[in-house]
Design a protein around this motif. Structure first.
Motif, PDB file in Angstrom:
ATOM      1  N   UNK A   1     -99.774 -12.073  15.343  1.00  0.00           N
ATOM      2  CA  UNK A   1    -100.756 -12.159  16.438  1.00  0.00           C
ATOM      3  C   UNK A   1    -101.885 -11.154  16.225  1.00  0.00           C
ATOM      4  N   UNK A   2    -101.556  -9.992  15.637  1.00  0.00           N
ATOM      5  CA  UNK A   2    -102.539  -8.920  15.470  1.00  0.00           C
ATOM      6  C   UNK A   2    -103.462  -9.139  14.277  1.00  0.00           C
ATOM      7  N   UNK A   3    -102.982  -9.773  13.229  1.00  0.00           N
ATOM      8  CA  UNK A   3    -103.808  -9.908  12.024  1.00  0.00           C
ATOM      9  C   UNK A   3    -103.396 -11.142  11.227  1.00  0.00           C
ATOM     10  N   UNK A   4    -104.328 -12.076  11.086  1.00  0.00           N
ATOM     11  CA  UNK A   4    -104.106 -13.280  10.293  1.00  0.00           C
ATOM     12  C   UNK A   4    -105.033 -13.248   9.083  1.00  0.00           C
ATOM     13  N   UNK A   5    -104.991 -14.328   8.310  1.00  0.00           N
ATOM     14  CA  UNK A   5    -105.908 -14.503   7.188  1.00  0.00           C
ATOM     15  C   UNK A   5    -107.357 -14.339   7.649  1.00  0.00           C
ATOM     16  N   UNK A   6    -107.643 -14.759   8.878  1.00  0.00           N
ATOM     17  CA  UNK A   6    -108.994 -14.676   9.417  1.00  0.00           C
ATOM     18  C   UNK A   6    -109.473 -13.232   9.528  1.00  0.00           C
ATOM     19  N   UNK A   7    -108.543 -12.305   9.679  1.00  0.00           N
ATOM     20  CA  UNK A   7    -108.886 -10.896   9.854  1.00  0.00           C
ATOM     21  C   UNK A   7    -108.842 -10.084   8.558  1.00  0.00           C
ATOM     22  N   UNK A   8    -108.041 -10.537   7.582  1.00  0.00           N
ATOM     23  CA  UNK A   8    -107.774  -9.731   6.389  1.00  0.00           C
ATOM     24  C   UNK A   8    -108.433 -10.247   5.118  1.00  0.00           C
ATOM     25  N   UNK A   9    -108.934 -11.461   5.133  1.00  0.00           N
ATOM     26  CA  UNK A   9    -109.372 -12.112   3.895  1.00  0.00           C
ATOM     27  C   UNK A   9    -110.863 -11.888   3.638  1.00  0.00           C
ATOM     28  N   UNK A  10    -111.170 -11.311   2.494  1.00  0.00           N
ATOM     29  CA  UNK A  10    -112.570 -11.089   2.143  1.00  0.00           C
ATOM     30  C   UNK A  10    -113.296 -12.388   1.814  1.00  0.00           C
ATOM     31  N   UNK A  11    -112.584 -13.424   1.425  1.00  0.00           N
ATOM     32  CA  UNK A  11    -113.236 -14.722   1.204  1.00  0.00           C
ATOM     33  C   UNK A  11    -113.749 -15.246   2.542  1.00  0.00           C
ATOM     34  N   UNK A  12    -112.890 -15.171   3.571  1.00  0.00           N
ATOM     35  CA  UNK A  12    -113.283 -15.611   4.910  1.00  0.00           C
ATOM     36  C   UNK A  12    -114.470 -14.788   5.394  1.00  0.00           C
ATOM     37  N   UNK A  13    -114.399 -13.487   5.206  1.00  0.00           N
ATOM     38  CA  UNK A  13    -115.423 -12.584   5.733  1.00  0.00           C
ATOM     39  C   UNK A  13    -116.746 -12.701   4.986  1.00  0.00           C
ATOM     40  N   UNK A  14    -116.703 -12.858   3.656  1.00  0.00           N
ATOM     41  CA  UNK A  14    -117.909 -12.680   2.864  1.00  0.00           C
ATOM     42  C   UNK A  14    -118.485 -13.912   2.172  1.00  0.00           C
ATOM     43  N   UNK A  15    -117.737 -14.980   2.068  1.00  0.00           N
ATOM     44  CA  UNK A  15    -118.193 -16.114   1.246  1.00  0.00           C
ATOM     45  C   UNK A  15    -119.602 -16.568   1.599  1.00  0.00           C
ATOM     46  N   UNK A  16    -119.855 -16.839   2.855  1.00  0.00           N
ATOM     47  CA  UNK A  16    -121.184 -17.320   3.245  1.00  0.00           C
ATOM     48  C   UNK A  16    -122.235 -16.222   3.093  1.00  0.00           C
ATOM     49  N   UNK A  17    -121.859 -14.990   3.410  1.00  0.00           N
ATOM     50  CA  UNK A  17    -122.822 -13.891   3.363  1.00  0.00           C
ATOM     51  C   UNK A  17    -123.289 -13.589   1.940  1.00  0.00           C
TER      52      UNK A  17
ATOM     53  N   UNK B   1    -109.038 -20.715   8.793  1.00  0.00           N
ATOM     54  CA  UNK B   1    -109.227 -19.279   9.002  1.00  0.00           C
ATOM     55  C   UNK B   1    -110.599 -18.980   9.591  1.00  0.00           C
ATOM     56  N   UNK B   2    -111.618 -19.681   9.108  1.00  0.00           N
ATOM     57  CA  UNK B   2    -112.968 -19.499   9.670  1.00  0.00           C
ATOM     58  C   UNK B   2    -112.991 -19.946  11.129  1.00  0.00           C
ATOM     59  N   UNK B   3    -112.355 -21.067  11.395  1.00  0.00           N
ATOM     60  CA  UNK B   3    -112.284 -21.560  12.781  1.00  0.00           C
ATOM     61  C   UNK B   3    -111.521 -20.564  13.659  1.00  0.00           C
ATOM     62  N   UNK B   4    -110.424 -20.009  13.148  1.00  0.00           N
ATOM     63  CA  UNK B   4    -109.647 -19.011  13.900  1.00  0.00           C
ATOM     64  C   UNK B   4    -110.490 -17.770  14.178  1.00  0.00           C
ATOM     65  N   UNK B   5    -111.294 -17.382  13.204  1.00  0.00           N
ATOM     66  CA  UNK B   5    -112.157 -16.213  13.389  1.00  0.00           C
ATOM     67  C   UNK B   5    -113.208 -16.482  14.460  1.00  0.00           C
ATOM     68  N   UNK B   6    -113.816 -17.657  14.411  1.00  0.00           N
ATOM     69  CA  UNK B   6    -114.834 -18.012  15.403  1.00  0.00           C
ATOM     70  C   UNK B   6    -114.257 -18.110  16.813  1.00  0.00           C
ATOM     71  N   UNK B   7    -113.091 -18.727  16.916  1.00  0.00           N
ATOM     72  CA  UNK B   7    -112.487 -18.952  18.232  1.00  0.00           C
ATOM     73  C   UNK B   7    -111.669 -17.757  18.715  1.00  0.00           C
ATOM     74  N   UNK B   8    -111.428 -16.809  17.799  1.00  0.00           N
ATOM     75  CA  UNK B   8    -110.550 -15.663  18.103  1.00  0.00           C
ATOM     76  C   UNK B   8    -109.212 -16.162  18.636  1.00  0.00           C
TER      77      UNK B   8
END
Length: 195
Positions: free
Chosen positions: A97-113, A170-177
C-alpha cells in the motif's frame, strides 16, 4: 581508506541520494545544489564526480537498470515453475500500500520526461526495458514448456506487451494515486497467462 575508495563512496552516495530526489521530483525538478546537499557533499564538488547533470543522469539510470535486471535475474533463477516466478516478479511491482512500481520505478517516473531531454538517457532506459521484455519472453517460453503458462504464438511480442501493460498500469496508478490499476494488471496477467 584510500583516496580513490573515498571518492567512489562519495560518488555512490551522490547517486543514491540523487535517485531518491529524482523519484520524488523528477529529473528536471532536481538541481545540483539539492543533490549535493542531500549527499552532504560540498558545493562545487559535483563536477569532480560527473562532467554534467546529464552524465549524472546516465550514471543514475545505468545503476538502476543494472540493479533492476539483477533482481529480475535472481527471480528467474529460482527453481520454480515459470508462472510462480512471473507472479513473484509482478507481486514485487504491485508492492505494498505504501510503495508500488508507480512509486519506485525510474521508467515510470522518467520515461516521458527524458525521452525528449537526453538521447543518451533515453537509450539507457530503452535498453533496460528491452532487457526486461526479453526476460519476460523467456519466462513465457519456459512456462509453456513446464505447463504453468499458456502457450504464446509469439513470446517476444507477448513479453513486450505484458511489460507495456504493467508500465501503463503503473502510470495510471501514479496519476490516480490508487493501486487498483496494478491490481487489475495482476488479475489480467493471471487470467491470460497462468494455467
Amino acid at each position: 581508506m584510500t583516496e580513490q575508495r573515498k571518492s567512489e563512496q562519495t560518488r555512490a552516495r551522490i547517486l543514491e541520494r540523487g535517485r531518491a530526489l529524482v523519484l520524488e521530483r523528477g529529473f528536471g525538478g532536481v538541481g545540483l545544489k539539492g543533490i549535493l546537499a542531500a549527499a552532504d557533499v560540498p558545493k562545487g564538488s559535483f563536477y569532480y564526480y560527473f562532467p554534467s547533470k546529464e552524465a549524472f543522469g546516465c550514471a543514475l539510470l545505468e545503476g538502476y537498470v543494472t540493479e533492476y535486471v539483477a533482481a529480475l535475474d535472481a527471480i528467474i533463477a529460482l527453481p520454480q515453475p515459470a508462472a510462480t516466478r512471473m507472479e513473484r516478479y509482478f507481486n514485487g511491482a504491485l508492492g505494498t500500500e505504501a510503495a508500488t512500481m508507480a512509486d519506485r520505478c525510474l521508467v515510470v517516473k522518467l520515461a516521458a520526461e527524458i525521452a525528449d531531454l537526453s538521447e543518451d538517457m533515453r537509450q539507457i532506459l530503452d535498453a533496460g526495458v528491452a532487457q526486461v521484455c526479453t526476460r519476460l519472453s523467456a519466462l513465457l517460453r519456459e512456462g509453456a514448456e513446464d505447463g504453468s503458462v499458456a502457450l504464446q504464438s509469439d513470446p517476444e511480442r507477448s513479453g513486450a506487451m505484458l511489460y507495456a501493460q504493467w508500465l501503463g498500469a503503473a502510470i495510471h496508478a501514479k496519476l490516480s494515486r490508487n493501486r487498483l490499476p496494478l491490481e487489475q494488471a495482476m488479475e489480467d496477467t493471471r487470467a491470460r497467462f497462468f494455467t
